[in-house]
Enzyme design. Sequence first.
Site, short mmCIF file in Angstrom:
data_model
loop_
_atom_site.label_atom_id
_atom_site.label_comp_id
_atom_site.label_asym_id
_atom_site.label_seq_id
_atom_site.Cartn_x
_atom_site.Cartn_y
_atom_site.Cartn_z
N LYS A 191 0.86 -1.19 0.00
CA LYS A 191 0.00 0.00 0.00
C LYS A 191 0.89 1.24 0.00
CE LYS A 191 -1.76 2.98 2.57
NZ LYS A 191 -1.77 4.23 1.79
N GLY A 244 7.10 5.06 8.28
CA GLY A 244 6.26 6.25 8.37
C GLY A 244 6.39 6.90 9.73
N GLY A 249 2.89 4.02 13.18
CA GLY A 249 3.63 2.79 13.53
C GLY A 249 2.99 2.10 14.73
N GLU A 267 9.88 1.29 10.78
CA GLU A 267 10.94 2.30 10.64
C GLU A 267 10.24 3.65 10.72
OE1 GLU A 267 12.72 5.11 9.77
OE2 GLU A 267 12.90 4.52 7.65
N CYS A 302 14.13 10.03 6.41
CA CYS A 302 14.00 9.50 7.78
C CYS A 302 15.22 9.85 8.60
CB CYS A 302 13.84 7.99 7.78
SG CYS A 302 13.32 7.26 6.26
N GLU A 399 10.34 15.63 14.78
CA GLU A 399 10.75 15.43 13.39
C GLU A 399 9.98 16.41 12.51
OE1 GLU A 399 9.60 11.70 11.47
OE2 GLU A 399 11.62 11.59 10.62
P1 NDP Z 1 2.10 8.46 7.94
O1 NDP Z 1 2.82 7.69 8.96
O2 NDP Z 1 0.71 8.93 8.22
O3 NDP Z 1 2.00 7.63 6.55
C1 NDP Z 1 2.81 6.55 6.22
C2 NDP Z 1 1.96 5.45 5.56
O4 NDP Z 1 1.01 4.95 6.51
C3 NDP Z 1 1.15 5.95 4.38
O5 NDP Z 1 1.06 4.92 3.40
C4 NDP Z 1 -0.21 6.20 5.01
O6 NDP Z 1 -1.27 6.17 4.09
C5 NDP Z 1 -0.32 5.05 5.98
N1 NDP Z 1 -1.27 5.30 7.06
C6 NDP Z 1 -1.66 6.50 7.57
N2 NDP Z 1 -2.56 6.31 8.56
C7 NDP Z 1 -2.76 4.98 8.66
C8 NDP Z 1 -3.59 4.17 9.49
N3 NDP Z 1 -4.39 4.69 10.41
N4 NDP Z 1 -3.55 2.84 9.31
C9 NDP Z 1 -2.75 2.28 8.37
N5 NDP Z 1 -1.96 2.99 7.56
C10 NDP Z 1 -1.94 4.33 7.70
O7 NDP Z 1 2.98 9.70 7.52
P2 NDP Z 1 2.43 11.12 7.04
O8 NDP Z 1 2.35 11.05 5.59
O9 NDP Z 1 1.20 11.56 7.70
O10 NDP Z 1 3.60 12.08 7.55
C11 NDP Z 1 3.53 12.68 8.84
C12 NDP Z 1 4.88 12.75 9.46
O11 NDP Z 1 5.39 11.44 9.66
C13 NDP Z 1 5.96 13.42 8.61
O12 NDP Z 1 5.93 14.80 8.68
C14 NDP Z 1 7.20 12.82 9.23
O13 NDP Z 1 7.54 13.49 10.40
C15 NDP Z 1 6.78 11.42 9.53
N6 NDP Z 1 7.17 10.51 8.43
C16 NDP Z 1 8.27 9.74 8.59
C17 NDP Z 1 8.68 8.96 7.54
C18 NDP Z 1 9.89 8.11 7.65
O14 NDP Z 1 10.54 7.89 6.65
N7 NDP Z 1 10.17 7.53 8.78
C19 NDP Z 1 8.00 8.95 6.25
C20 NDP Z 1 6.82 9.76 6.21
C21 NDP Z 1 6.45 10.51 7.26
P3 NDP Z 1 -1.82 7.50 3.38
O15 NDP Z 1 -0.73 8.47 3.32
O16 NDP Z 1 -2.21 7.01 2.07
O17 NDP Z 1 -2.97 7.94 4.18
#
Ligand code: NDP
Length: 496
Positions: A191, A244, A249, A267, A302, A399
């Site tokens: 996904k 994410g 997480g 991660e 990240c 972050e």
């Molecule tokens: P998220 O953690 O929300 O998104 C990461 C993935 O998880 C996306 O595919 C998202 O789907 C999915 N997701 C979101 N909510 C749910 C849920 N309730 N259940 C299952 N899957 C879910 O990151 P954001 O895009 O909101 O970013 C927010 C902050 O997170 C950033 O500003 C940063 O600080 C951090 N982040 C860290 C990352 C890293 O590399 N460690 C990467 C991205 C973000 P969808 O987006 O389609 O809703």
Amino acid sequence: MTAVTLQEWVRRANSLVPRSDAFIGGAFTPAQSGERFPTSTPRDGTHLADLAACGEADVDRAVRSAHLAFEAGTWSQADPAHRKAVLLRFAELVLSNLEELALLESLDVGKPISDTLSVDVPGAARTLSWYAEAIDKTYDQIAPAPRSAVAMITREPLGVVGAVVPWNYPLLISSWKLAPALASGNSVVLKPAEDSSLSALLLAELGSQAGLPDGVLNVVPGSGPVAGAALGRHHLVAKLAFTGSPAVGRRFLAYAAESNAKQVSLELGGKSPQVVLGDAPNLDAVASSVAWGIYYNAGQTCNAGSLLVTEPGVRDELLHKVVSLTNGFVVGDPLNPATQMGPLASYPQRERVTGYLDLVGSEGGRLLTTRQAHVGPGAYVAPTLVDGVPAASRLAQEEVFGPVLVHLPAKNLDDAIKLANGTRYGLAASVWTRDVSVAHHTARRLRAGTVWVNTFDASDVITPFGGFGESGSGRDKSLHALDAYTALKTTWINLT
Ligand code: NDP
């Protein structure tokens, strides 16, 4: 830099028709509900595609298709040499579609085209080919059992892997999950993030062309709380691989607990310190590494080096050099081959980052760089160096995930390590010193999954990547990642 000009990239962008349906069971298919969601480019807000909005029924179909393929054994039981050949073909197809994949990625998330051409797409191909090459050289074990028995320890694939990935490195992070999972014989349901599904859909098509049996690799675009949650809770999913935010997480741990106790690896990003000690050599090189360490990919990495910790001996000169590099960064159109930093990946992400910049004054800080107006209609934020905020401030603890570097002055080495270890994260850190003994001791004391000495962000698929603390659990990349996609089986054979 590529020979293709800005004008040519724009022409190709205007005639691009991205794949927009889900990829399930070896074919593109709309969502069962018929619903779609729009996706646009942070370059200027232009509409790119209307993507299938997968719901619970679509995720269920994808997982069942993956499970059926796993049970059929055409991939899960295939000889390692066969899996190797297919994955090598997959890597070759990624490379032969380099320019289309790079363009999709640059449009979807605003990465400079020079980066997607040289890092994201080749990096994904290398990850696929590296695990392809590894899988027919991975041996199982015989335990030192009594002579009356043979006890074998073998690695077995887990079944269906649910991979949920973010928008900052859509193709590369997907490859970190897919390659070891597929090489080990698992089936995968991926996904992608809503903001960045385009490259994943082309990737699935290329996997199928390479010879992955139908159902072995599925891609379900859709929202996290709907499609991501359905994957997280599905009883036929054996493993969840997530990158994410920490908040989401934690949701994945809950999904596993509420369903079938499936395995979860996480991660979750970081607040990675770049520690420059008073004896650091060559401050020009340090300043360049510090600046690229945070501003690469507009800080949406990240392990972005978002904290700069300095000892007094180098502080003034280093800050002066970093400010001058920061002000000189070429920010602009991601399709311009000369661009060093594009817009942020989306307009909401720009709002999130500017929200942090609005805190600078109230947290007692000041900007050392110029806070420029947005460049054109894109989701731009200028690279920014913040000084003067306390170590406990939100800017120094959270972050930001944007091109924002926060400077923390340290009194001495112990203070530098305390500041560097002073967040809830532990993904990466660097230390700059000319003393090899101090380098070793400091590297040991820094609480991070990766510590760089006299460099930053040097990495390859050969070493594991993941964090301590709230940066998550489990490791992507290297042979160690195979542990995350296999279970050990003991077969004890009685010889009497
Ligand atoms: P998220 O953690 O929300 O998104 C990461 C993935 O998880 C996306 O595919 C998202 O789907 C999915 N997701 C979101 N909510 C749910 C849920 N309730 N259940 C299952 N899957 C879910 O990151 P954001 O895009 O909101 O970013 C927010 C902050 O997170 C950033 O500003 C940063 O600080 C951090 N982040 C860290 C990352 C890293 O590399 N460690 C990467 C991205 C973000 P969808 O987006 O389609 O809703």
